[in-house]
Design a protein around this motif. Structure first.
Motif, PDB file in Angstrom:
ATOM      1  N   TYR B  33     -13.527  71.566  33.941  1.00  0.00           N
ATOM      2  CA  TYR B  33     -14.186  72.835  33.643  1.00  0.00           C
ATOM      3  C   TYR B  33     -15.518  72.914  34.372  1.00  0.00           C
ATOM      4  O   TYR B  33     -16.195  71.903  34.559  1.00  0.00           O
ATOM      5  CB  TYR B  33     -14.473  72.949  32.138  1.00  0.00           C
ATOM      6  CG  TYR B  33     -13.258  72.812  31.257  1.00  0.00           C
ATOM      7  CD1 TYR B  33     -12.751  71.556  30.927  1.00  0.00           C
ATOM      8  CD2 TYR B  33     -12.619  73.940  30.737  1.00  0.00           C
ATOM      9  CE1 TYR B  33     -11.638  71.427  30.106  1.00  0.00           C
ATOM     10  CE2 TYR B  33     -11.505  73.813  29.919  1.00  0.00           C
ATOM     11  CZ  TYR B  33     -11.025  72.560  29.611  1.00  0.00           C
ATOM     12  OH  TYR B  33      -9.923  72.434  28.812  1.00  0.00           O
ATOM     13  N   TRP B  34     -15.909  74.139  34.714  1.00  0.00           N
ATOM     14  CA  TRP B  34     -17.254  74.413  35.202  1.00  0.00           C
ATOM     15  C   TRP B  34     -17.931  75.403  34.264  1.00  0.00           C
ATOM     16  O   TRP B  34     -17.369  76.461  33.952  1.00  0.00           O
ATOM     17  CB  TRP B  34     -17.237  75.009  36.608  1.00  0.00           C
ATOM     18  CG  TRP B  34     -17.137  73.990  37.700  1.00  0.00           C
ATOM     19  CD1 TRP B  34     -16.064  73.743  38.507  1.00  0.00           C
ATOM     20  CD2 TRP B  34     -18.167  73.099  38.136  1.00  0.00           C
ATOM     21  NE1 TRP B  34     -16.353  72.748  39.407  1.00  0.00           N
ATOM     22  CE2 TRP B  34     -17.643  72.336  39.198  1.00  0.00           C
ATOM     23  CE3 TRP B  34     -19.488  72.878  37.739  1.00  0.00           C
ATOM     24  CZ2 TRP B  34     -18.390  71.360  39.865  1.00  0.00           C
ATOM     25  CZ3 TRP B  34     -20.230  71.906  38.387  1.00  0.00           C
ATOM     26  CH2 TRP B  34     -19.680  71.163  39.454  1.00  0.00           C
ATOM     27  N   TYR B  35     -19.158  75.029  33.821  1.00  0.00           N
ATOM     28  CA  TYR B  35     -19.983  75.884  32.981  1.00  0.00           C
ATOM     29  C   TYR B  35     -21.317  76.116  33.679  1.00  0.00           C
ATOM     30  O   TYR B  35     -21.769  75.311  34.483  1.00  0.00           O
ATOM     31  CB  TYR B  35     -20.295  75.203  31.639  1.00  0.00           C
ATOM     32  CG  TYR B  35     -19.123  74.983  30.734  1.00  0.00           C
ATOM     33  CD1 TYR B  35     -18.361  73.813  30.818  1.00  0.00           C
ATOM     34  CD2 TYR B  35     -18.794  75.914  29.751  1.00  0.00           C
ATOM     35  CE1 TYR B  35     -17.300  73.592  29.953  1.00  0.00           C
ATOM     36  CE2 TYR B  35     -17.726  75.699  28.884  1.00  0.00           C
ATOM     37  CZ  TYR B  35     -16.996  74.535  29.001  1.00  0.00           C
ATOM     38  OH  TYR B  35     -15.938  74.323  28.152  1.00  0.00           O
ATOM     39  N   ARG B  36     -21.968  77.186  33.270  1.00  0.00           N
ATOM     40  CA  ARG B  36     -23.372  77.353  33.590  1.00  0.00           C
ATOM     41  C   ARG B  36     -24.153  77.440  32.285  1.00  0.00           C
ATOM     42  O   ARG B  36     -23.654  77.963  31.278  1.00  0.00           O
ATOM     43  CB  ARG B  36     -23.619  78.575  34.469  1.00  0.00           C
ATOM     44  CG  ARG B  36     -23.216  79.902  33.903  1.00  0.00           C
ATOM     45  CD  ARG B  36     -23.574  81.035  34.865  1.00  0.00           C
ATOM     46  NE  ARG B  36     -25.024  81.247  34.949  1.00  0.00           N
ATOM     47  CZ  ARG B  36     -25.621  82.071  35.799  1.00  0.00           C
ATOM     48  NH1 ARG B  36     -24.887  82.771  36.657  1.00  0.00           N
ATOM     49  NH2 ARG B  36     -26.925  82.201  35.800  1.00  0.00           N
ATOM     50  N   GLN B  37     -25.381  76.906  32.331  1.00  0.00           N
ATOM     51  CA  GLN B  37     -26.239  76.926  31.151  1.00  0.00           C
ATOM     52  C   GLN B  37     -27.518  77.654  31.472  1.00  0.00           C
ATOM     53  O   GLN B  37     -28.245  77.290  32.407  1.00  0.00           O
ATOM     54  CB  GLN B  37     -26.561  75.505  30.674  1.00  0.00           C
ATOM     55  CG  GLN B  37     -27.391  75.507  29.394  1.00  0.00           C
ATOM     56  CD  GLN B  37     -27.673  74.112  28.879  1.00  0.00           C
ATOM     57  OE1 GLN B  37     -27.751  73.161  29.623  1.00  0.00           O
ATOM     58  NE2 GLN B  37     -27.806  73.992  27.559  1.00  0.00           N
ATOM     59  N   ASP B  38     -27.811  78.671  30.685  1.00  0.00           N
ATOM     60  CA  ASP B  38     -29.026  79.478  30.862  1.00  0.00           C
ATOM     61  C   ASP B  38     -29.691  79.644  29.510  1.00  0.00           C
ATOM     62  O   ASP B  38     -29.008  79.763  28.484  1.00  0.00           O
ATOM     63  CB  ASP B  38     -28.656  80.855  31.425  1.00  0.00           C
ATOM     64  CG  ASP B  38     -27.856  80.748  32.716  1.00  0.00           C
ATOM     65  OD1 ASP B  38     -26.637  81.009  32.716  1.00  0.00           O
ATOM     66  OD2 ASP B  38     -28.481  80.385  33.722  1.00  0.00           O
ATOM     67  N   PRO B  39     -31.017  79.694  29.497  1.00  0.00           N
ATOM     68  CA  PRO B  39     -31.731  79.851  28.209  1.00  0.00           C
ATOM     69  C   PRO B  39     -31.239  81.076  27.449  1.00  0.00           C
ATOM     70  O   PRO B  39     -31.103  82.157  28.006  1.00  0.00           O
ATOM     71  CB  PRO B  39     -33.184  80.015  28.668  1.00  0.00           C
ATOM     72  CG  PRO B  39     -33.254  79.311  29.976  1.00  0.00           C
ATOM     73  CD  PRO B  39     -31.932  79.561  30.638  1.00  0.00           C
ATOM     74  N   GLY B  40     -30.971  80.862  26.172  1.00  0.00           N
ATOM     75  CA  GLY B  40     -30.548  81.960  25.314  1.00  0.00           C
ATOM     76  C   GLY B  40     -29.074  82.283  25.384  1.00  0.00           C
ATOM     77  O   GLY B  40     -28.591  83.134  24.624  1.00  0.00           O
ATOM     78  N   HIS B  41     -28.340  81.611  26.280  1.00  0.00           N
ATOM     79  CA  HIS B  41     -26.911  81.901  26.435  1.00  0.00           C
ATOM     80  C   HIS B  41     -26.019  80.710  26.125  1.00  0.00           C
ATOM     81  O   HIS B  41     -24.799  80.842  26.115  1.00  0.00           O
ATOM     82  CB  HIS B  41     -26.614  82.368  27.863  1.00  0.00           C
ATOM     83  CG  HIS B  41     -27.177  83.714  28.178  1.00  0.00           C
ATOM     84  ND1 HIS B  41     -26.538  84.897  27.840  1.00  0.00           N
ATOM     85  CD2 HIS B  41     -28.327  84.063  28.789  1.00  0.00           C
ATOM     86  CE1 HIS B  41     -27.281  85.909  28.251  1.00  0.00           C
ATOM     87  NE2 HIS B  41     -28.362  85.447  28.827  1.00  0.00           N
ATOM     88  N   GLY B  42     -26.597  79.562  25.890  1.00  0.00           N
ATOM     89  CA  GLY B  42     -25.753  78.391  25.681  1.00  0.00           C
ATOM     90  C   GLY B  42     -25.006  78.053  26.954  1.00  0.00           C
ATOM     91  O   GLY B  42     -25.505  78.258  28.071  1.00  0.00           O
ATOM     92  N   LEU B  43     -23.795  77.565  26.798  1.00  0.00           N
ATOM     93  CA  LEU B  43     -22.949  77.260  27.947  1.00  0.00           C
ATOM     94  C   LEU B  43     -21.860  78.306  28.051  1.00  0.00           C
ATOM     95  O   LEU B  43     -21.218  78.639  27.059  1.00  0.00           O
ATOM     96  CB  LEU B  43     -22.295  75.882  27.796  1.00  0.00           C
ATOM     97  CG  LEU B  43     -23.195  74.715  28.166  1.00  0.00           C
ATOM     98  CD1 LEU B  43     -24.022  74.296  26.980  1.00  0.00           C
ATOM     99  CD2 LEU B  43     -22.352  73.544  28.649  1.00  0.00           C
ATOM    100  N   ARG B  44     -21.668  78.793  29.256  1.00  0.00           N
ATOM    101  CA  ARG B  44     -20.631  79.792  29.489  1.00  0.00           C
ATOM    102  C   ARG B  44     -19.658  79.295  30.544  1.00  0.00           C
ATOM    103  O   ARG B  44     -20.063  78.775  31.585  1.00  0.00           O
ATOM    104  CB  ARG B  44     -21.270  81.113  29.926  1.00  0.00           C
ATOM    105  CG  ARG B  44     -22.097  81.786  28.827  1.00  0.00           C
ATOM    106  CD  ARG B  44     -22.723  83.066  29.306  1.00  0.00           C
ATOM    107  NE  ARG B  44     -23.768  82.826  30.293  1.00  0.00           N
ATOM    108  CZ  ARG B  44     -24.411  83.781  30.957  1.00  0.00           C
ATOM    109  NH1 ARG B  44     -24.109  85.047  30.738  1.00  0.00           N
ATOM    110  NH2 ARG B  44     -25.357  83.473  31.837  1.00  0.00           N
TER     111      ARG B  44
END
Lengths: 111, 112
Positions: B33-44
């Motif tokens: 899997y590939w996720y991105r993590q951004d403040p306020g969004h968790g991992l997507r």
């Protein structure tokens, strides 16, 4: 589709105090549920998981979580926190080979 | 430890350039899997793979493509990087069909 809500963005507790982090999920069937912890600058580490059976599950580092179907909740608890528990905590629900994460709760520990 | 490495660990690039991130595993896990993590969004979830040459989109797949030509490697490509793709990217593996995933150390990408 599944979803996860972590209503507390930031929690501060004193070292030695008890801790409860809230997690609510939405999913039509019996979910697979997880808690992960992330220390600053690190990847995510699995704390514990629930697939079926006993609704109280034990994890690493003294954490436990209780699955309550009637409340669609999977709250994380620890009876006495340590300064090293300061981190961000993520709840996740698994279905269809994918995980859906909550937005996380940042835990600060004060002396 | 599932033996996951990500490369590079840090990258700074300019808008419009292509970027490829690599996830490598040393064990024979089917799911990646590939996720991105951004403040306020968790991992997507961006994309995932359930076998060699078998991939599917996640919730934030626009602007990203993936490839998996062999079991151990899962590549994430930004065809033309944009500033909105500045993020921390995590690769994960699943050892079973029960969705328990193990994460790599992450790649911090900055698009100027």
């Amino acid at each position: 589709a599944q979803s996860v809500t972590q209503p507390d963005i930031h929690i501060t507790v004193s070292e030695g105090a008890s801790l409860e982090l809230r997690c609510n999920y939405s999913y039509g069937a019996t979910p697979y549920l997880f808690w992960y912890v992330q220390s600053p600058g690190q990847g995510l580490q699995l704390l514990l998981k629930y697939f079926s059976g006993d609704t109280l599950v034990q994890g690493i580092k003294g954490f436990e979580a209780e699955f309550k179907r009637s409340q669609s909740s999977f709250n994380l608890r620890k009876p006495s926190v340590h300064w090293s528990d300061a981190a961000e905590y993520f709840c996740a629900v698994g279905a269809n080979e994918k995980l859906t994460f909550g937005t996380g709760t940042r835990l600060t520990i004060i002396p | 430890d599932a033996g996951i490495t990500q490369s590079p660990r840090h990258k700074v690039t300019e808008t419009g350039t292509p970027v490829t991130l690599r996830c490598h595993q040393t064990e024979n896990h089917r799911y990646m899997y590939w996720y991105r993590q951004d403040p306020g969004h968790g991992l997507r979830l961006i994309h995932y793979s359930y076998g060699v040459k078998d991939t599917d989109k996640g919730e934030v797949s626009d602007g990203y493509s993936v490839s998996r030509s062999k079991t151990e490697d899962f590549l994430l490509t930004l065809e033309s990087a944009t500033s909105s793709q500045t993020s921390v990217y995590f690769c994960a593996l699943a050892r079973s069909q029960n969705n328990e995933q193990f994460f790599g150390p992450g790649t911090r990408l900055t698009v100027l």
